[in-house]
Each structure stands twice: as structure tokens, then as C-alpha cells.
Design a protein around this motif. Structure first.
Motif, PDB file in Angstrom:
ATOM      1  N   GLU A 116       4.554   2.811  -1.539  1.00  0.00           N
ATOM      2  CA  GLU A 116       4.372   1.731  -2.505  1.00  0.00           C
ATOM      3  C   GLU A 116       4.430   0.418  -1.737  1.00  0.00           C
ATOM      4  O   GLU A 116       5.509  -0.056  -1.385  1.00  0.00           O
ATOM      5  CB  GLU A 116       5.460   1.786  -3.574  1.00  0.00           C
ATOM      6  CG  GLU A 116       5.450   3.055  -4.412  1.00  0.00           C
ATOM      7  CD  GLU A 116       6.576   3.092  -5.436  1.00  0.00           C
ATOM      8  OE1 GLU A 116       6.546   2.274  -6.368  1.00  0.00           O
ATOM      9  OE2 GLU A 116       7.490   3.918  -5.272  1.00  0.00           O
TER      10      GLU A 116
ATOM     11  N   GLU B 208       2.452  -3.595  -1.216  1.00  0.00           N
ATOM     12  CA  GLU B 208       1.509  -4.603  -1.721  1.00  0.00           C
ATOM     13  C   GLU B 208       1.147  -4.342  -3.188  1.00  0.00           C
ATOM     14  O   GLU B 208      -0.010  -4.480  -3.594  1.00  0.00           O
ATOM     15  CB  GLU B 208       0.230  -4.621  -0.870  1.00  0.00           C
ATOM     16  CG  GLU B 208       0.458  -4.621   0.629  1.00  0.00           C
ATOM     17  CD  GLU B 208       0.952  -5.944   1.177  1.00  0.00           C
ATOM     18  OE1 GLU B 208       0.744  -6.973   0.511  1.00  0.00           O
ATOM     19  OE2 GLU B 208       1.543  -5.939   2.264  1.00  0.00           O
ATOM     20  N   ASP B 209       2.150  -3.913  -3.985  1.00  0.00           N
ATOM     21  CA  ASP B 209       1.964  -3.623  -5.410  1.00  0.00           C
ATOM     22  C   ASP B 209       0.977  -2.481  -5.657  1.00  0.00           C
ATOM     23  O   ASP B 209       0.350  -2.392  -6.723  1.00  0.00           O
ATOM     24  CB  ASP B 209       1.494  -4.877  -6.173  1.00  0.00           C
ATOM     25  CG  ASP B 209       2.524  -5.988  -6.132  1.00  0.00           C
ATOM     26  OD1 ASP B 209       3.732  -5.660  -6.237  1.00  0.00           O
ATOM     27  OD2 ASP B 209       2.144  -7.154  -6.009  1.00  0.00           O
ATOM     28  N   GLU B 210       0.832  -1.603  -4.670  1.00  0.00           N
ATOM     29  CA  GLU B 210      -0.064  -0.462  -4.800  1.00  0.00           C
ATOM     30  C   GLU B 210       0.719   0.834  -4.582  1.00  0.00           C
ATOM     31  O   GLU B 210       1.602   0.901  -3.730  1.00  0.00           O
ATOM     32  CB  GLU B 210      -1.191  -0.535  -3.760  1.00  0.00           C
ATOM     33  CG  GLU B 210      -2.110  -1.729  -3.884  1.00  0.00           C
ATOM     34  CD  GLU B 210      -3.207  -1.536  -4.917  1.00  0.00           C
ATOM     35  OE1 GLU B 210      -3.155  -0.531  -5.645  1.00  0.00           O
ATOM     36  OE2 GLU B 210      -4.105  -2.394  -4.986  1.00  0.00           O
ATOM     37  N   SER B 211       0.377   1.865  -5.363  1.00  0.00           N
ATOM     38  CA  SER B 211       0.886   3.216  -5.124  1.00  0.00           C
ATOM     39  C   SER B 211      -0.208   3.970  -4.389  1.00  0.00           C
ATOM     40  O   SER B 211      -1.337   4.063  -4.867  1.00  0.00           O
ATOM     41  CB  SER B 211       1.215   3.912  -6.445  1.00  0.00           C
ATOM     42  OG  SER B 211       2.264   3.255  -7.111  1.00  0.00           O
ATOM     43  N   ILE B 212       0.136   4.495  -3.216  1.00  0.00           N
ATOM     44  CA  ILE B 212      -0.870   5.102  -2.343  1.00  0.00           C
ATOM     45  C   ILE B 212      -0.387   6.457  -1.842  1.00  0.00           C
ATOM     46  O   ILE B 212       0.775   6.601  -1.445  1.00  0.00           O
ATOM     47  CB  ILE B 212      -1.173   4.188  -1.145  1.00  0.00           C
ATOM     48  CG1 ILE B 212      -1.678   2.823  -1.624  1.00  0.00           C
ATOM     49  CG2 ILE B 212      -2.175   4.828  -0.195  1.00  0.00           C
ATOM     50  CD1 ILE B 212      -1.772   1.778  -0.519  1.00  0.00           C
TER      51      ILE B 212
ATOM     52  N   ILE C 107      -3.655  -3.406   4.567  1.00  0.00           N
ATOM     53  CA  ILE C 107      -3.599  -3.675   3.128  1.00  0.00           C
ATOM     54  C   ILE C 107      -3.297  -5.160   2.941  1.00  0.00           C
ATOM     55  O   ILE C 107      -2.242  -5.644   3.369  1.00  0.00           O
ATOM     56  CB  ILE C 107      -2.512  -2.834   2.419  1.00  0.00           C
ATOM     57  CG1 ILE C 107      -2.745  -1.342   2.644  1.00  0.00           C
ATOM     58  CG2 ILE C 107      -2.486  -3.167   0.919  1.00  0.00           C
ATOM     59  CD1 ILE C 107      -3.948  -0.773   1.944  1.00  0.00           C
ATOM     60  N   ASN C 108      -4.223  -5.868   2.324  1.00  0.00           N
ATOM     61  CA  ASN C 108      -3.999  -7.294   2.024  1.00  0.00           C
ATOM     62  C   ASN C 108      -3.513  -8.080   3.237  1.00  0.00           C
ATOM     63  O   ASN C 108      -2.486  -8.755   3.198  1.00  0.00           O
ATOM     64  CB  ASN C 108      -3.000  -7.441   0.871  1.00  0.00           C
ATOM     65  CG  ASN C 108      -3.554  -6.884  -0.427  1.00  0.00           C
ATOM     66  OD1 ASN C 108      -4.764  -6.730  -0.591  1.00  0.00           O
ATOM     67  ND2 ASN C 108      -2.666  -6.559  -1.346  1.00  0.00           N
TER      68      ASN C 108
ATOM     69  N   HIS D 118       3.182   8.924 -10.026  1.00  0.00           N
ATOM     70  CA  HIS D 118       2.334   7.730  -9.947  1.00  0.00           C
ATOM     71  C   HIS D 118       0.914   8.108 -10.372  1.00  0.00           C
ATOM     72  O   HIS D 118       0.027   8.273  -9.518  1.00  0.00           O
ATOM     73  CB  HIS D 118       2.327   7.170  -8.525  1.00  0.00           C
ATOM     74  CG  HIS D 118       3.664   6.769  -8.010  1.00  0.00           C
ATOM     75  ND1 HIS D 118       4.229   5.544  -8.282  1.00  0.00           N
ATOM     76  CD2 HIS D 118       4.571   7.436  -7.256  1.00  0.00           C
ATOM     77  CE1 HIS D 118       5.412   5.463  -7.706  1.00  0.00           C
ATOM     78  NE2 HIS D 118       5.644   6.597  -7.074  1.00  0.00           N
TER      79      HIS D 118
ATOM     80  N   ASP E 276      -1.460   6.478 -11.444  1.00  0.00           N
ATOM     81  CA  ASP E 276      -2.493   5.519 -11.056  1.00  0.00           C
ATOM     82  C   ASP E 276      -2.630   5.410  -9.537  1.00  0.00           C
ATOM     83  O   ASP E 276      -3.238   4.466  -9.024  1.00  0.00           O
ATOM     84  CB  ASP E 276      -2.185   4.142 -11.638  1.00  0.00           C
ATOM     85  CG  ASP E 276      -0.835   3.588 -11.162  1.00  0.00           C
ATOM     86  OD1 ASP E 276      -0.010   4.390 -10.652  1.00  0.00           O
ATOM     87  OD2 ASP E 276      -0.617   2.370 -11.298  1.00  0.00           O
ATOM     88  N   THR E 277      -2.084   6.372  -8.813  1.00  0.00           N
ATOM     89  CA  THR E 277      -2.080   6.291  -7.356  1.00  0.00           C
ATOM     90  C   THR E 277      -3.486   6.270  -6.771  1.00  0.00           C
ATOM     91  O   THR E 277      -4.423   6.869  -7.308  1.00  0.00           O
ATOM     92  CB  THR E 277      -1.302   7.479  -6.747  1.00  0.00           C
ATOM     93  OG1 THR E 277      -1.130   7.241  -5.341  1.00  0.00           O
ATOM     94  CG2 THR E 277      -2.034   8.789  -6.945  1.00  0.00           C
ATOM     95  N   LYS E 278      -3.622   5.570  -5.669  1.00  0.00           N
ATOM     96  CA  LYS E 278      -4.851   5.600  -4.885  1.00  0.00           C
ATOM     97  C   LYS E 278      -4.655   6.581  -3.737  1.00  0.00           C
ATOM     98  O   LYS E 278      -3.533   6.872  -3.333  1.00  0.00           O
ATOM     99  CB  LYS E 278      -5.180   4.206  -4.357  1.00  0.00           C
ATOM    100  CG  LYS E 278      -5.492   3.188  -5.448  1.00  0.00           C
ATOM    101  CD  LYS E 278      -5.849   1.834  -4.853  1.00  0.00           C
ATOM    102  CE  LYS E 278      -6.210   0.838  -5.942  1.00  0.00           C
ATOM    103  NZ  LYS E 278      -6.557  -0.502  -5.370  1.00  0.00           N
TER     104      LYS E 278
END
Length: 325
Positions: A85, A87-91, A108-109, A194, A196-198
Motif C-alpha cells: 500500500e 502512494e494511496d494505492e493497493s498493489i 510510483i508517482n 483489497h 480494488d487492488t491493482k
């Protein structure tokens, strides 16, 4: 006669192993698209061997991981992934895509990261790249220390060890990489946690460090028996896996087979810091959070591997008081 027969069989196996080693070593060097550079250091040139002075080949690490739709990938429920988790992302990073590479760089970002997977010790870890030159990246060192992965930063050619997080050779020797929080678990568990994970993978599997290992299933999901010591990749077992944590030079190791006999979560105090240990049998995993409920850096690894790098570690037992100051 029987003894002579056994000796002959052992000699044959030794010759076959030596031939296989030479073939695999040459295939690794041939797989590199660029001229191979070397770094002279004391290390193992092959799993299970003794360390020696060695010209370690440095092979290019994987670059440019990309996000993909999980519905288009052949991910199985029990496939191992490194869940992060940032940069506000679940990966989720499926470890099958790292089998032939072991060292991968991604961004990432505007922030650069290094993800590693060492099948020999059963451990995947995420580091933040703190190089002065942004996104300098890391490469694969074709050698081992205590049967564990070595990485080489491109900026200074410093050699780093995965489990200790430390530089062991070169300009930055003695420094420590910034370990980032992550959860090494199954794809099903991470996806449920998660939704919504990428998914971050390498779509290009050419130029792998170990071409024969590309897209192989990480082996500790196979539940094969072992005595807990390194022998070969087919002899490891989930029963030797556990969660290691280091805080302020104090460390503790939580065997999964001990955690799975308890009720999650468990509170534990290490170096005057109270942490909460979470674990899940279906996900074959454990992780830790701080007093704010935030994920903290931990390492999932085999017991023998953790003890090699942290010999003074405390071994968690559910029968003992849950603290170590």
C-alpha cells in the motif's frame, strides 16, 4: 559391494550436479543482453557452497513494471503475491513474474522502489530507492551470502544483502536500505482484503536472469517436507516459514505454525514498542501494525535464514509473556 555401489551413485550425482551448475551458470551469462561486469567480493557462487573470493557477475535488474487488469492474468487463488500500500494505492505483485528475475525496479508517482524475491529463503521484500540520482535502480548480483540474494545499486556499485537490508561491499558498506511495509500472501487473500487492488507485473519476460525459472510457481505453496535447513528449492515447507521483525537492533521471529495455533491478533512489545501481530491461515501469512493501526515493515522468511542474519533474535512462543524489551 553395496558400499561401493552407493559411492558410485553419489559420484554420479555429484558429476551431474556440477554439469547442471555449469550449464545454468553459462545460461545466466548468455541471457544478459549486455557485457557482464563483475565485482570481486567474498560470497557463495552457488547455493549451499562455502563463501570464497569471487568475481560476481552483475546482471541487469528488471525495469518498467506495468499495471495490468487482473482479469486478464492467469492468477490462481494460492499464487503468492507481495501486497503493498503505497502512494494511496493497493498493489499486488505476483511472485511468479519475479521467479526468473528476483530483482525489479519500478516507479510510483515520482518515487522509485525496489522489489526483491529470493526463493531460497522464501522472502519477498520492498525497498524505497534512496539513490541520489532518482530511479538509478538496482541490478542482480549472481552470488549469495548465507544462501540469500544480493543486489547491486547502479549508482555506486554497492552490494546489498536482501534479508539484512544492509550494504556488505562497496562505497556504501554498512548503510541500510529503507524497508517498506508489505504483506507476502496469497492472491485470494490480498484480493479479498483489497478488492480494488491493482496488479503490477513485467509483461516482457525476455532477458531473465534465470530463464528456466520464468513464470514458475513459487514453491513453498506445495507443502513439501523439510527439516528446516537449506538443501534445495524442492525441500522447503510452510512449517519452516515465519514473520521476522527488527526494531532498534532488537528482533523477534514468529513461526507461522505457532501463530496459527493462536487467535489473531496478538499484542507484543519489542524494544519498548507495542506492536500487533496479525495472521491468517488461508493467506499463509502474518503481518504487523503499530499503535495507530498502520502497517510496519516485516519480513516473511524461513526460520534458518532469519537466524543466520539475526542470531540473537527472540523466538516467539505462545506460552511466554508477549514482550521483549
Amino acid at each position: 559391494m553395496k558400499a561401493n555401489s552407493i559411492i558410485k551413485q553419489l559420484l554420479i550425482l555429484l558429476v551431474l550436479f556440477s554439469c547442471k551448475k555449469e550449464l545454468e551458470y553459462n545460461s545466466v551469462l548468455d541471457a544478459s543482453s549486455k557485457e557482464v561486469t563483475t565485482i570481486n567480493l567474498v560470497a557463495q557462487d552457488w547455493p549451499g557452497t562455502d563463501p570464497k573470493p569471487y568475481d560476481m557477475p552483475v546482471l541487469k535488474g528488471l525495469d518498467h513494471l506495468t499495471f495490468n487488469d487482473s482479469s486478464e492474468l492467469s492468477l490462481k487463488e494460492n499464487d503468492l503475491v507481495l501486497g503493498i500500500e503505497i502512494e494511496d494505492e493497493s498493489i499486488a505483485i505476483p511472485l511468479t513474474y519475479l521467479e526468473g528475475f528476483e530483482v525489479a525496479n519500478f516507479k510510483i508517482n515520482e518515487h522509485s522502489y525496489l522489489v526483491t524475491w529470493c526463493p531460497l529463503v522464501g522472502s519477498s521484500k520492498l525497498f524505497k530507492d534512496q539513490s541520489e540520482t532518482n530511479n538509478a535502480g538496482f541490478d542482480f548480483g549472481f552470488a549469495l551470502v548465507n544462501n540469500n540474494l544480493l543486489m547491486v545499486d547502479r549508482q555506486t556499485q554497492t552490494v546489498w544483502n536482501q534479508l539484512s537490508n544492509k550494504a556488505i561491499h562497496g562505497k556504501r558498506k554498512g548503510e541500510t536500505l529503507q524497508l517498506e511495509p508489505s504483506i507476502q500472501t496469497t492472491w485470494q487473500f490480498w484480493k479479498d482484503k483489497h478488492p480494488d487492488t491493482k496488479v503490477l507485473i513485467n509483461t516482457d519476460t525476455t532477458n531473465a536472469v534465470f530463464p528456466s525459472e520464468v513464470l514458475k510457481e513459487p514453491f513453498y505453496t506445495k507443502w513439501q517436507p523439510s527439516d528446516g535447513r537449506y538443501f534445495d528449492s524442492g525441500k522447503h515447507d510452510i512449517n519452516n516459514l515465519g514473520l521476522g521483525i527488527e526494531i532498534a537492533d532488537a528482533s523477534v521471529y514468529f513461526p507461522l505454525n505457532t501463530l496459527f495455533k493462536n487467535q489473531s491478533p496478538i499484542e507484543y512489545t519489542l524494544a519498548n514498542t507495542t506492536i500487533t501481530i496479525h495472521f491468517n491461515t488461508e493467506g499463509l501469512t502474518a503481518w504487523a501494525t503499530n499503535s495507530k493501526g498502520e502497517l510496519i515493515p516485516t519480513t516473511l522468511a524461513y526460520n534458518w535464514a532469519w537466524k543466520n542474519f539475526y542470531p540473537e533474535t527472540t523466538l516467539f512462543s505462545s506460552e511466554k509473556k508477549h514482550s521483549h524489551d
